[in-house]
Design an enzyme around this catalytic site. Structure first.
Site, PDB file in Angstrom:
ATOM      1  N   LEU A 124     127.485  72.921  66.062  1.00  0.00           N
ATOM      2  CA  LEU A 124     128.695  72.830  66.701  1.00  0.00           C
ATOM      3  C   LEU A 124     128.671  72.215  67.883  1.00  0.00           C
ATOM      4  O   LEU A 124     129.686  71.487  68.917  1.00  0.00           O
ATOM      5  CB  LEU A 124     128.968  74.604  66.896  1.00  0.00           C
ATOM      6  CG  LEU A 124     130.149  74.994  67.500  1.00  0.00           C
ATOM      7  CD1 LEU A 124     131.388  74.608  67.035  1.00  0.00           C
ATOM      8  CD2 LEU A 124     130.024  76.322  67.607  1.00  0.00           C
ATOM      9  N   GLU A 362     123.044  80.148  70.470  1.00  0.00           N
ATOM     10  CA  GLU A 362     124.067  80.834  69.657  1.00  0.00           C
ATOM     11  C   GLU A 362     124.740  81.853  70.589  1.00  0.00           C
ATOM     12  O   GLU A 362     124.994  82.965  70.429  1.00  0.00           O
ATOM     13  CB  GLU A 362     123.290  81.912  68.353  1.00  0.00           C
ATOM     14  CG  GLU A 362     122.861  80.534  67.399  1.00  0.00           C
ATOM     15  CD  GLU A 362     122.446  81.167  66.251  1.00  0.00           C
ATOM     16  OE1 GLU A 362     122.865  82.277  65.869  1.00  0.00           O
ATOM     17  OE2 GLU A 362     121.849  80.447  65.119  1.00  0.00           O
ATOM     18  N   THR A 364     125.062  81.928  75.125  1.00  0.00           N
ATOM     19  CA  THR A 364     124.195  82.593  76.307  1.00  0.00           C
ATOM     20  C   THR A 364     124.516  84.148  76.578  1.00  0.00           C
ATOM     21  O   THR A 364     125.533  84.815  76.140  1.00  0.00           O
ATOM     22  CB  THR A 364     124.788  81.852  77.659  1.00  0.00           C
ATOM     23  OG1 THR A 364     126.217  82.017  77.822  1.00  0.00           O
ATOM     24  CG2 THR A 364     124.476  80.580  77.424  1.00  0.00           C
ATOM     25  N   GLU A 366     125.891  85.457  79.027  1.00  0.00           N
ATOM     26  CA  GLU A 366     127.193  85.633  79.672  1.00  0.00           C
ATOM     27  C   GLU A 366     128.304  85.606  78.693  1.00  0.00           C
ATOM     28  O   GLU A 366     129.290  86.372  78.632  1.00  0.00           O
ATOM     29  CB  GLU A 366     127.439  84.596  80.722  1.00  0.00           C
ATOM     30  CG  GLU A 366     126.572  84.454  82.134  1.00  0.00           C
ATOM     31  CD  GLU A 366     125.166  83.969  81.651  1.00  0.00           C
ATOM     32  OE1 GLU A 366     124.775  83.407  80.707  1.00  0.00           O
ATOM     33  OE2 GLU A 366     124.149  84.474  82.552  1.00  0.00           O
TER      34      GLU A 366
HETATM   35  C1  LIG Z   1     116.842  74.862  72.110  1.00  0.00           C
HETATM   36  C2  LIG Z   1     118.310  74.850  71.714  1.00  0.00           C
HETATM   37  C3  LIG Z   1     118.628  74.791  70.361  1.00  0.00           C
HETATM   38  C4  LIG Z   1     119.767  74.771  70.108  1.00  0.00           C
HETATM   39  N1  LIG Z   1     120.429  74.939  69.059  1.00  0.00           N
HETATM   40  C5  LIG Z   1     121.780  74.692  68.583  1.00  0.00           C
HETATM   41  C6  LIG Z   1     122.209  74.597  67.101  1.00  0.00           C
HETATM   42  O1  LIG Z   1     121.532  74.794  66.219  1.00  0.00           O
HETATM   43  N2  LIG Z   1     123.552  74.346  67.020  1.00  0.00           N
HETATM   44  C7  LIG Z   1     124.390  74.377  68.061  1.00  0.00           C
HETATM   45  O2  LIG Z   1     125.513  73.940  67.650  1.00  0.00           O
HETATM   46  N3  LIG Z   1     124.053  74.441  69.334  1.00  0.00           N
HETATM   47  C8  LIG Z   1     122.741  74.602  69.675  1.00  0.00           C
HETATM   48  N4  LIG Z   1     122.226  74.801  70.717  1.00  0.00           N
HETATM   49  C9  LIG Z   1     123.416  74.922  71.970  1.00  0.00           C
HETATM   50  C10 LIG Z   1     123.728  76.056  72.741  1.00  0.00           C
HETATM   51  O3  LIG Z   1     124.131  77.026  71.720  1.00  0.00           O
HETATM   52  C11 LIG Z   1     124.217  76.026  73.928  1.00  0.00           C
HETATM   53  O4  LIG Z   1     123.483  75.297  74.640  1.00  0.00           O
HETATM   54  C12 LIG Z   1     124.902  77.161  74.429  1.00  0.00           C
HETATM   55  O5  LIG Z   1     125.849  77.861  73.580  1.00  0.00           O
HETATM   56  C13 LIG Z   1     125.309  77.141  76.015  1.00  0.00           C
HETATM   57  O6  LIG Z   1     126.076  75.649  75.991  1.00  0.00           O
HETATM   58  P1  LIG Z   1     125.704  74.985  77.297  1.00  0.00           P
HETATM   59  O7  LIG Z   1     124.441  74.326  77.140  1.00  0.00           O
HETATM   60  O8  LIG Z   1     126.579  73.628  77.279  1.00  0.00           O
HETATM   61  O9  LIG Z   1     125.758  75.611  78.654  1.00  0.00           O
HETATM   62  P2  LIG Z   1     127.450  75.775  79.440  1.00  0.00           P
HETATM   63  O10 LIG Z   1     128.506  76.157  78.489  1.00  0.00           O
HETATM   64  O11 LIG Z   1     127.468  74.510  80.121  1.00  0.00           O
HETATM   65  O12 LIG Z   1     126.854  77.035  80.459  1.00  0.00           O
HETATM   66  C14 LIG Z   1     126.116  77.075  81.556  1.00  0.00           C
HETATM   67  C15 LIG Z   1     126.177  78.173  82.234  1.00  0.00           C
HETATM   68  O13 LIG Z   1     127.557  78.755  82.497  1.00  0.00           O
HETATM   69  C16 LIG Z   1     127.777  79.838  81.871  1.00  0.00           C
HETATM   70  N5  LIG Z   1     128.753  79.992  81.506  1.00  0.00           N
HETATM   71  C17 LIG Z   1     129.735  79.244  80.767  1.00  0.00           C
HETATM   72  N6  LIG Z   1     131.026  79.605  80.493  1.00  0.00           N
HETATM   73  C18 LIG Z   1     131.140  80.788  81.081  1.00  0.00           C
HETATM   74  C19 LIG Z   1     132.064  81.800  81.476  1.00  0.00           C
HETATM   75  N7  LIG Z   1     133.416  81.723  80.768  1.00  0.00           N
HETATM   76  N8  LIG Z   1     131.939  82.875  82.116  1.00  0.00           N
HETATM   77  C20 LIG Z   1     130.700  82.980  82.644  1.00  0.00           C
HETATM   78  N9  LIG Z   1     129.514  82.261  82.579  1.00  0.00           N
HETATM   79  C21 LIG Z   1     129.808  81.173  81.641  1.00  0.00           C
HETATM   80  C22 LIG Z   1     126.794  79.932  80.644  1.00  0.00           C
HETATM   81  O14 LIG Z   1     126.288  81.238  80.097  1.00  0.00           O
HETATM   82  C23 LIG Z   1     125.465  79.410  81.310  1.00  0.00           C
HETATM   83  O15 LIG Z   1     124.732  80.224  82.146  1.00  0.00           O
HETATM   84  C24 LIG Z   1     121.194  74.813  71.073  1.00  0.00           C
HETATM   85  C25 LIG Z   1     120.726  74.808  72.452  1.00  0.00           C
HETATM   86  C26 LIG Z   1     119.220  74.923  72.817  1.00  0.00           C
HETATM   87  C27 LIG Z   1     118.918  74.796  74.252  1.00  0.00           C
END
Ligand SMILES: Cc1cc2nc3c(=O)[nH]c(=O)nc-3n(C[C@H](O)[C@H](O)[C@H](O)COP(=O)(O)OP(=O)(O)OC[C@H]3O[C@@H](n4cnc5c(N)ncnc54)[C@H](O)[C@@H]3O)c2cc1C
Length: 378
Positions: A124, A362, A364, A366
Protein backbone atom coordinates in the site's frame (compact mmCIF):
# COMPACT_ATOMS: atom_id res chain seq x y z
CA UNK A 1 -16.79 -15.83 29.43
CA UNK A 2 -14.12 -18.47 29.21
CA UNK A 3 -10.46 -17.59 29.78
CA UNK A 4 -9.21 -21.16 29.22
CA UNK A 5 -7.36 -22.16 26.09
CA UNK A 6 -8.90 -25.02 24.12
CA UNK A 7 -6.95 -28.29 23.80
CA UNK A 8 -6.18 -27.35 20.19
CA UNK A 9 -4.75 -23.97 21.24
CA UNK A 10 -2.65 -25.62 23.97
CA UNK A 11 -1.37 -28.18 21.49
CA UNK A 12 -0.48 -25.48 18.94
CA UNK A 13 1.42 -23.52 21.60
CA UNK A 14 3.34 -26.62 22.60
CA UNK A 15 4.26 -27.52 19.03
CA UNK A 16 5.24 -24.02 17.91
CA UNK A 17 7.39 -23.62 21.07
CA UNK A 18 9.20 -26.80 20.08
CA UNK A 19 9.61 -25.56 16.51
CA UNK A 20 10.96 -22.20 17.69
CA UNK A 21 13.42 -23.92 20.03
CA UNK A 22 14.72 -26.20 17.25
CA UNK A 23 14.51 -24.03 14.14
CA UNK A 24 14.25 -20.33 14.99
CA UNK A 25 16.09 -19.53 18.22
CA UNK A 26 19.38 -21.15 17.05
CA UNK A 27 19.60 -18.88 13.96
CA UNK A 28 17.96 -15.69 15.26
CA UNK A 29 21.22 -13.88 16.01
CA UNK A 30 22.91 -15.00 12.76
CA UNK A 31 20.07 -13.98 10.41
CA UNK A 32 19.91 -10.59 12.15
CA UNK A 33 23.69 -10.07 11.85
CA UNK A 34 23.80 -11.13 8.19
CA UNK A 35 20.46 -9.54 7.23
CA UNK A 36 19.57 -12.97 5.85
CA UNK A 37 15.96 -13.74 4.92
CA UNK A 38 15.13 -17.12 6.55
CA UNK A 39 13.47 -18.64 3.50
CA UNK A 40 14.13 -22.22 4.65
CA UNK A 41 12.46 -21.52 8.01
CA UNK A 42 9.35 -20.10 6.36
CA UNK A 43 9.20 -23.18 4.14
CA UNK A 44 9.48 -25.43 7.20
CA UNK A 45 6.78 -23.45 9.02
CA UNK A 46 4.61 -24.23 5.99
CA UNK A 47 5.55 -27.91 5.99
CA UNK A 48 4.64 -28.19 9.69
CA UNK A 49 1.26 -26.55 8.98
CA UNK A 50 1.83 -23.30 10.89
CA UNK A 51 1.02 -21.10 7.89
CA UNK A 52 -2.23 -22.93 7.16
CA UNK A 53 -3.76 -22.70 10.60
CA UNK A 54 -6.94 -20.71 10.12
CA UNK A 55 -7.60 -21.26 6.44
CA UNK A 56 -10.24 -23.57 4.89
CA UNK A 57 -9.38 -27.22 4.25
CA UNK A 58 -10.27 -26.93 0.55
CA UNK A 59 -7.27 -24.62 0.07
CA UNK A 60 -4.89 -26.68 2.18
CA UNK A 61 -5.77 -24.98 5.48
CA UNK A 62 -6.38 -26.52 8.90
CA UNK A 63 -9.49 -24.54 9.89
CA UNK A 64 -8.14 -23.65 13.31
CA UNK A 65 -9.22 -20.46 15.05
CA UNK A 66 -7.62 -17.01 15.01
CA UNK A 67 -6.18 -17.43 18.49
CA UNK A 68 -4.05 -20.30 17.14
CA UNK A 69 -2.50 -17.87 14.66
CA UNK A 70 -1.95 -15.29 17.40
CA UNK A 71 -0.26 -17.93 19.57
CA UNK A 72 2.06 -18.89 16.69
CA UNK A 73 3.13 -15.27 16.08
CA UNK A 74 3.56 -14.63 19.80
CA UNK A 75 5.78 -17.68 20.31
CA UNK A 76 7.92 -16.94 17.23
CA UNK A 77 8.36 -13.30 18.29
CA UNK A 78 9.59 -14.35 21.74
CA UNK A 79 12.78 -15.49 20.05
CA UNK A 80 12.83 -13.70 16.67
CA UNK A 81 10.90 -10.53 15.88
CA UNK A 82 11.99 -10.57 12.23
CA UNK A 83 10.61 -14.04 11.52
CA UNK A 84 7.36 -13.15 13.29
CA UNK A 85 7.08 -10.01 11.12
CA UNK A 86 7.63 -11.98 7.93
CA UNK A 87 4.95 -14.51 8.88
CA UNK A 88 2.50 -11.87 10.07
CA UNK A 89 2.72 -9.97 6.77
CA UNK A 90 2.56 -13.25 4.80
CA UNK A 91 -0.84 -14.01 6.40
CA UNK A 92 -2.28 -10.67 5.19
CA UNK A 93 -2.54 -11.44 1.44
CA UNK A 94 -3.86 -14.92 2.23
CA UNK A 95 -6.65 -13.39 4.31
CA UNK A 96 -7.49 -10.94 1.53
CA UNK A 97 -7.48 -13.61 -1.18
CA UNK A 98 -9.78 -15.69 0.95
CA UNK A 99 -12.21 -12.86 1.62
CA UNK A 100 -12.23 -11.14 -1.79
CA UNK A 101 -10.72 -13.60 -4.27
CA UNK A 102 -12.64 -15.41 -6.99
CA UNK A 103 -12.73 -19.21 -6.85
CA UNK A 104 -10.00 -19.30 -9.52
CA UNK A 105 -7.79 -16.83 -7.63
CA UNK A 106 -8.19 -18.76 -4.38
CA UNK A 107 -7.37 -22.07 -6.06
CA UNK A 108 -4.39 -20.60 -7.85
CA UNK A 109 -2.70 -18.70 -5.03
CA UNK A 110 -3.77 -19.86 -1.57
CA UNK A 111 -2.53 -23.50 -1.59
CA UNK A 112 1.05 -22.44 -2.40
CA UNK A 113 0.98 -19.67 0.23
CA UNK A 114 -0.27 -21.88 3.05
CA UNK A 115 2.47 -24.44 2.44
CA UNK A 116 5.20 -21.80 2.41
CA UNK A 117 6.14 -22.71 -1.16
CA UNK A 118 5.21 -19.14 -2.02
CA UNK A 119 5.57 -16.02 0.12
CA UNK A 120 3.05 -13.19 0.16
CA UNK A 121 3.36 -9.42 0.44
CA UNK A 122 0.98 -6.48 0.73
CA UNK A 123 1.87 -3.16 -0.90
CA UNK A 124 0.00 0.00 0.00
CA UNK A 125 2.71 2.48 1.09
CA UNK A 126 4.35 4.88 -1.37
CA UNK A 127 6.82 7.72 -0.89
CA UNK A 128 3.90 10.18 -0.57
CA UNK A 129 1.30 7.79 0.81
CA UNK A 130 2.34 6.61 4.27
CA UNK A 131 -0.04 7.40 7.14
CA UNK A 132 -2.23 9.06 4.52
CA UNK A 133 -2.70 5.87 2.56
CA UNK A 134 -5.43 7.47 0.46
CA UNK A 135 -2.78 9.42 -1.47
CA UNK A 136 -1.83 6.43 -3.65
CA UNK A 137 -0.15 7.61 -6.88
CA UNK A 138 0.51 4.26 -8.56
CA UNK A 139 -1.89 4.01 -11.46
CA UNK A 140 -3.63 1.08 -13.11
CA UNK A 141 -5.16 1.80 -16.51
CA UNK A 142 -7.35 -0.68 -18.35
CA UNK A 143 -6.00 -1.42 -21.82
CA UNK A 144 -7.80 -4.23 -23.64
CA UNK A 145 -7.82 -7.25 -21.34
CA UNK A 146 -4.99 -5.97 -19.17
CA UNK A 147 -4.42 -3.33 -16.53
CA UNK A 148 -1.18 -1.40 -17.00
CA UNK A 149 0.52 -0.46 -13.72
CA UNK A 150 2.93 2.43 -13.26
CA UNK A 151 4.39 3.74 -10.02
CA UNK A 152 6.56 2.91 -7.02
CA UNK A 153 5.72 1.31 -3.69
CA UNK A 154 8.14 1.64 -0.79
CA UNK A 155 8.93 -0.11 2.50
CA UNK A 156 7.28 -3.36 1.44
CA UNK A 157 7.84 -6.29 3.81
CA UNK A 158 8.87 -9.49 2.01
CA UNK A 159 9.63 -7.33 -1.05
CA UNK A 160 11.97 -9.21 -3.38
CA UNK A 161 11.33 -12.49 -1.52
CA UNK A 162 7.61 -12.74 -2.15
CA UNK A 163 6.00 -14.55 -5.06
CA UNK A 164 2.50 -13.09 -4.72
CA UNK A 165 1.91 -9.39 -4.11
CA UNK A 166 -1.34 -7.58 -3.37
CA UNK A 167 -0.90 -4.10 -4.82
CA UNK A 168 -3.12 -1.06 -4.32
CA UNK A 169 -3.31 1.24 -7.35
CA UNK A 170 -5.42 4.16 -8.51
CA UNK A 171 -7.86 3.28 -11.29
CA UNK A 172 -9.83 6.55 -11.12
CA UNK A 173 -8.15 9.51 -9.44
CA UNK A 174 -11.31 11.64 -9.62
CA UNK A 175 -13.00 9.30 -7.12
CA UNK A 176 -10.42 9.60 -4.33
CA UNK A 177 -10.30 6.50 -2.13
CA UNK A 178 -13.19 5.06 -4.17
CA UNK A 179 -10.82 5.10 -7.17
CA UNK A 180 -8.33 2.70 -5.55
CA UNK A 181 -8.33 -0.94 -6.69
CA UNK A 182 -6.48 -4.04 -5.44
CA UNK A 183 -4.53 -6.31 -7.79
CA UNK A 184 -2.62 -9.55 -7.55
CA UNK A 185 0.83 -9.28 -9.11
CA UNK A 186 3.14 -12.27 -9.56
CA UNK A 187 6.86 -11.78 -9.00
CA UNK A 188 8.10 -12.42 -12.55
CA UNK A 189 5.58 -10.20 -14.34
CA UNK A 190 7.38 -8.11 -17.00
CA UNK A 191 7.53 -4.44 -15.98
CA UNK A 192 7.64 -5.31 -12.28
CA UNK A 193 11.01 -5.00 -10.56
CA UNK A 194 12.46 -4.66 -7.09
CA UNK A 195 14.10 -1.33 -6.27
CA UNK A 196 16.03 -0.28 -3.18
CA UNK A 197 16.37 -2.91 -0.45
CA UNK A 198 16.24 -1.03 2.86
CA UNK A 199 18.95 -1.26 5.52
CA UNK A 200 17.09 -1.09 8.84
CA UNK A 201 17.39 -0.52 12.58
CA UNK A 202 15.66 -3.79 13.43
CA UNK A 203 13.93 -6.88 11.99
CA UNK A 204 17.06 -7.04 9.82
CA UNK A 205 16.39 -10.58 8.61
CA UNK A 206 13.13 -9.48 7.02
CA UNK A 207 13.33 -7.95 3.59
CA UNK A 208 11.91 -4.44 3.08
CA UNK A 209 12.03 -3.04 -0.44
CA UNK A 210 10.72 -0.74 -3.10
CA UNK A 211 8.49 -2.24 -5.80
CA UNK A 212 8.70 -0.58 -9.20
CA UNK A 213 6.02 -0.82 -11.88
CA UNK A 214 6.88 0.37 -15.39
CA UNK A 215 4.14 -0.39 -17.89
CA UNK A 216 3.55 -3.61 -16.01
CA UNK A 217 0.67 -5.44 -17.70
CA UNK A 218 -1.46 -7.73 -15.61
CA UNK A 219 -4.55 -9.56 -16.84
CA UNK A 220 -7.80 -8.06 -15.61
CA UNK A 221 -8.58 -11.43 -13.97
CA UNK A 222 -5.93 -10.40 -11.42
CA UNK A 223 -8.09 -7.63 -10.00
CA UNK A 224 -8.90 -8.54 -6.37
CA UNK A 225 -12.49 -7.70 -5.46
CA UNK A 226 -14.29 -5.03 -7.44
CA UNK A 227 -12.84 -1.95 -9.14
CA UNK A 228 -12.78 0.98 -6.71
CA UNK A 229 -12.99 -1.24 -3.62
CA UNK A 230 -9.24 -1.42 -3.01
CA UNK A 231 -9.09 1.09 -0.16
CA UNK A 232 -11.79 -0.76 1.75
CA UNK A 233 -10.01 -4.07 1.04
CA UNK A 234 -6.73 -2.60 2.31
CA UNK A 235 -8.37 -1.32 5.52
CA UNK A 236 -9.97 -4.72 6.16
CA UNK A 237 -6.58 -6.36 5.56
CA UNK A 238 -4.90 -3.95 7.97
CA UNK A 239 -7.49 -4.56 10.71
CA UNK A 240 -6.57 -8.25 10.62
CA UNK A 241 -2.88 -7.51 10.15
CA UNK A 242 -2.84 -5.31 13.24
CA UNK A 243 -3.90 -8.24 15.41
CA UNK A 244 -0.87 -10.08 14.02
CA UNK A 245 1.42 -7.11 14.67
CA UNK A 246 0.05 -6.87 18.20
CA UNK A 247 0.82 -10.58 18.71
CA UNK A 248 4.35 -9.96 17.40
CA UNK A 249 4.78 -7.09 19.89
CA UNK A 250 3.36 -9.17 22.73
CA UNK A 251 5.80 -12.00 21.98
CA UNK A 252 8.77 -9.64 21.90
CA UNK A 253 7.75 -8.18 25.27
CA UNK A 254 7.25 -11.62 26.84
CA UNK A 255 10.51 -12.92 25.40
CA UNK A 256 12.48 -9.98 26.83
CA UNK A 257 10.71 -10.31 30.18
CA UNK A 258 11.52 -14.03 30.47
CA UNK A 259 15.19 -13.41 29.57
CA UNK A 260 15.35 -10.69 32.23
CA UNK A 261 13.88 -12.76 35.06
CA UNK A 262 16.34 -15.57 34.24
CA UNK A 263 19.28 -13.13 34.14
CA UNK A 264 18.40 -11.40 37.42
CA UNK A 265 18.36 -14.78 39.17
CA UNK A 266 21.80 -15.67 37.82
CA UNK A 267 23.66 -12.36 38.19
CA UNK A 268 25.03 -11.43 41.63
CA UNK A 269 25.97 -7.91 42.76
CA UNK A 270 26.50 -6.67 46.32
CA UNK A 271 26.69 -10.33 47.42
CA UNK A 272 23.24 -11.41 46.27
CA UNK A 273 21.28 -12.13 43.08
CA UNK A 274 19.97 -8.99 41.36
CA UNK A 275 16.43 -10.36 41.60
CA UNK A 276 16.52 -9.72 45.37
CA UNK A 277 16.70 -5.94 44.87
CA UNK A 278 13.32 -4.30 45.31
CA UNK A 279 14.12 -1.55 42.79
CA UNK A 280 14.48 -4.19 40.06
CA UNK A 281 11.47 -6.18 41.29
CA UNK A 282 9.34 -3.08 40.81
CA UNK A 283 10.56 -2.81 37.24
CA UNK A 284 9.53 -6.46 36.78
CA UNK A 285 6.07 -5.70 38.17
CA UNK A 286 5.64 -2.78 35.76
CA UNK A 287 6.74 -4.97 32.84
CA UNK A 288 4.48 -7.83 33.93
CA UNK A 289 1.43 -5.55 34.35
CA UNK A 290 1.84 -4.02 30.91
CA UNK A 291 2.36 -7.45 29.31
CA UNK A 292 -0.78 -8.84 30.97
CA UNK A 293 -2.84 -5.83 29.80
CA UNK A 294 -1.54 -6.23 26.26
CA UNK A 295 -2.04 -10.00 26.31
CA UNK A 296 -5.76 -9.86 27.00
CA UNK A 297 -6.30 -7.09 24.46
CA UNK A 298 -4.54 -9.16 21.80
CA UNK A 299 -6.45 -12.34 22.63
CA UNK A 300 -9.74 -10.45 22.76
CA UNK A 301 -9.15 -8.87 19.33
CA UNK A 302 -8.32 -12.35 17.96
CA UNK A 303 -11.51 -13.72 19.49
CA UNK A 304 -13.63 -10.94 17.92
CA UNK A 305 -12.02 -11.53 14.53
CA UNK A 306 -12.73 -15.25 14.84
CA UNK A 307 -16.36 -14.58 15.83
CA UNK A 308 -16.94 -12.39 12.78
CA UNK A 309 -17.77 -9.40 15.04
CA UNK A 310 -16.46 -5.87 14.38
CA UNK A 311 -12.90 -5.56 15.69
CA UNK A 312 -11.40 -2.40 14.12
CA UNK A 313 -11.21 -0.54 17.44
CA UNK A 314 -10.01 -3.60 19.36
CA UNK A 315 -7.31 -4.44 16.80
CA UNK A 316 -6.01 -0.86 16.89
CA UNK A 317 -6.13 -0.79 20.71
CA UNK A 318 -4.31 -4.11 20.94
CA UNK A 319 -1.62 -2.92 18.51
CA UNK A 320 -1.21 0.44 20.27
CA UNK A 321 -0.88 -1.08 23.74
CA UNK A 322 1.14 -4.16 22.75
CA UNK A 323 3.65 -2.23 20.63
CA UNK A 324 4.21 0.42 23.31
CA UNK A 325 4.55 -2.42 25.84
CA UNK A 326 7.13 -4.13 23.63
CA UNK A 327 9.16 -0.94 23.45
CA UNK A 328 8.87 -0.27 27.20
CA UNK A 329 9.72 -3.83 28.22
CA UNK A 330 12.63 -4.37 25.82
CA UNK A 331 14.12 -0.98 26.77
CA UNK A 332 13.89 -1.79 30.49
CA UNK A 333 15.21 -5.30 29.83
CA UNK A 334 18.38 -3.87 28.24
CA UNK A 335 18.77 -1.58 31.28
CA UNK A 336 18.35 -4.45 33.73
CA UNK A 337 21.05 -6.45 31.95
CA UNK A 338 23.45 -3.53 32.48
CA UNK A 339 26.43 -3.48 30.12
CA UNK A 340 25.66 -7.03 28.98
CA UNK A 341 22.29 -5.85 27.68
CA UNK A 342 24.12 -3.51 25.31
CA UNK A 343 26.27 -6.32 23.89
CA UNK A 344 25.38 -8.47 20.90
CA UNK A 345 26.27 -11.60 22.93
CA UNK A 346 22.82 -11.29 24.50
CA UNK A 347 19.55 -11.10 22.54
CA UNK A 348 18.24 -8.04 24.39
CA UNK A 349 19.61 -5.32 22.13
CA UNK A 350 18.17 -7.16 19.10
CA UNK A 351 14.80 -7.43 20.82
CA UNK A 352 14.80 -3.70 21.55
CA UNK A 353 15.66 -2.88 17.92
CA UNK A 354 13.03 -5.35 16.67
CA UNK A 355 10.34 -3.95 18.97
CA UNK A 356 10.50 -0.44 17.49
CA UNK A 357 8.91 -1.38 14.18
CA UNK A 358 5.74 -2.59 15.89
CA UNK A 359 4.98 1.06 16.75
CA UNK A 360 5.35 2.02 13.07
CA UNK A 361 4.18 -0.48 10.47
CA UNK A 362 0.59 -1.32 9.59
CA UNK A 363 -0.21 2.09 11.06
CA UNK A 364 1.85 4.11 13.57
CA UNK A 365 0.79 4.56 17.20
CA UNK A 366 -0.52 8.02 16.28
CA UNK A 367 -2.66 6.53 13.50
CA UNK A 368 -3.92 3.84 15.92
CA UNK A 369 -5.13 6.69 18.16
CA UNK A 370 -6.92 8.28 15.20
CA UNK A 371 -8.58 4.94 14.35
CA UNK A 372 -9.65 4.36 17.95
CA UNK A 373 -10.89 7.95 18.38
CA UNK A 374 -12.91 7.73 15.17
CA UNK A 375 -14.63 4.59 16.46
CA UNK A 376 -15.32 6.11 19.88
CA UNK A 377 -16.68 9.41 18.56
CA UNK A 378 -18.80 8.24 15.62
C1 LIG B 1 10.21 -1.97 8.15
C2 LIG B 1 8.93 -1.50 7.53
C3 LIG B 1 8.10 -2.41 6.90
C4 LIG B 1 6.93 -1.98 6.28
N1 LIG B 1 6.14 -2.88 5.62
C5 LIG B 1 5.09 -2.42 4.86
C6 LIG B 1 4.36 -3.32 4.02
O1 LIG B 1 4.60 -4.54 3.97
N2 LIG B 1 3.37 -2.80 3.24
C7 LIG B 1 3.06 -1.47 3.23
O2 LIG B 1 2.16 -1.09 2.49
N3 LIG B 1 3.72 -0.61 4.05
C8 LIG B 1 4.74 -1.05 4.85
N4 LIG B 1 5.44 -0.18 5.66
C9 LIG B 1 5.07 1.22 5.67
C10 LIG B 1 4.47 1.69 7.00
O3 LIG B 1 3.18 1.19 7.15
C11 LIG B 1 4.56 3.21 7.02
O4 LIG B 1 5.94 3.53 7.17
C12 LIG B 1 3.75 3.83 8.14
O5 LIG B 1 2.38 3.65 7.89
C13 LIG B 1 4.06 5.32 8.33
O6 LIG B 1 4.09 6.00 7.10
P1 LIG B 1 5.35 6.96 6.79
O7 LIG B 1 6.57 6.15 7.01
O8 LIG B 1 5.14 7.56 5.46
O9 LIG B 1 5.32 8.07 7.92
P2 LIG B 1 4.46 9.44 7.88
O10 LIG B 1 3.06 9.15 7.46
O11 LIG B 1 5.21 10.46 7.13
O12 LIG B 1 4.45 9.82 9.42
C14 LIG B 1 5.54 10.49 10.09
C15 LIG B 1 5.10 10.74 11.53
O13 LIG B 1 3.96 11.61 11.53
C16 LIG B 1 2.90 11.00 12.25
N5 LIG B 1 1.61 11.37 11.65
C17 LIG B 1 1.24 11.27 10.34
N6 LIG B 1 -0.01 11.69 10.19
C18 LIG B 1 -0.45 12.08 11.41
C19 LIG B 1 -1.69 12.61 11.91
N7 LIG B 1 -2.75 12.81 11.11
N8 LIG B 1 -1.79 12.91 13.23
C20 LIG B 1 -0.73 12.68 14.06
N9 LIG B 1 0.45 12.18 13.65
C21 LIG B 1 0.59 11.86 12.35
C22 LIG B 1 3.16 9.51 12.15
O14 LIG B 1 2.52 8.79 13.18
C23 LIG B 1 4.68 9.47 12.27
O15 LIG B 1 5.03 9.54 13.61
C24 LIG B 1 6.58 -0.61 6.31
C25 LIG B 1 7.41 0.31 6.99
C26 LIG B 1 8.58 -0.12 7.57
C27 LIG B 1 9.45 0.88 8.25
Amino acid sequence: MNFDFTNEQKMIRQSIKQFVENEIEPIAEEIDRNHRFPRETIKKLGEYGFLALTFPKEYGGAEGDELCKTIVLEEIAKKCGATAGIVSVHYLPINLLLKYGTKEQKEKYIPKLVTGEHIGAFALTEPNAGSDASNVQTTAVLDGDDYVLNGTKCFITNGGEADTYIILAMTDKSKGTKGITAFIVEKDTPGFSIGKIEDKLGICASSTSELIFENCRIPKENMLGKEGKGFKIAMVGLDGGRVGMAAQALGLAKGAFEETVKYLKERNQFGKPLIKFQGLQWYLVEMHSKIESARWLVYHASYLKQSGKPFTKEAATAKLVASETAMFVTHKAVQMHGGYGFMKDYPLERMMRDAKITEIYEGTSEIMKIVIASQITR
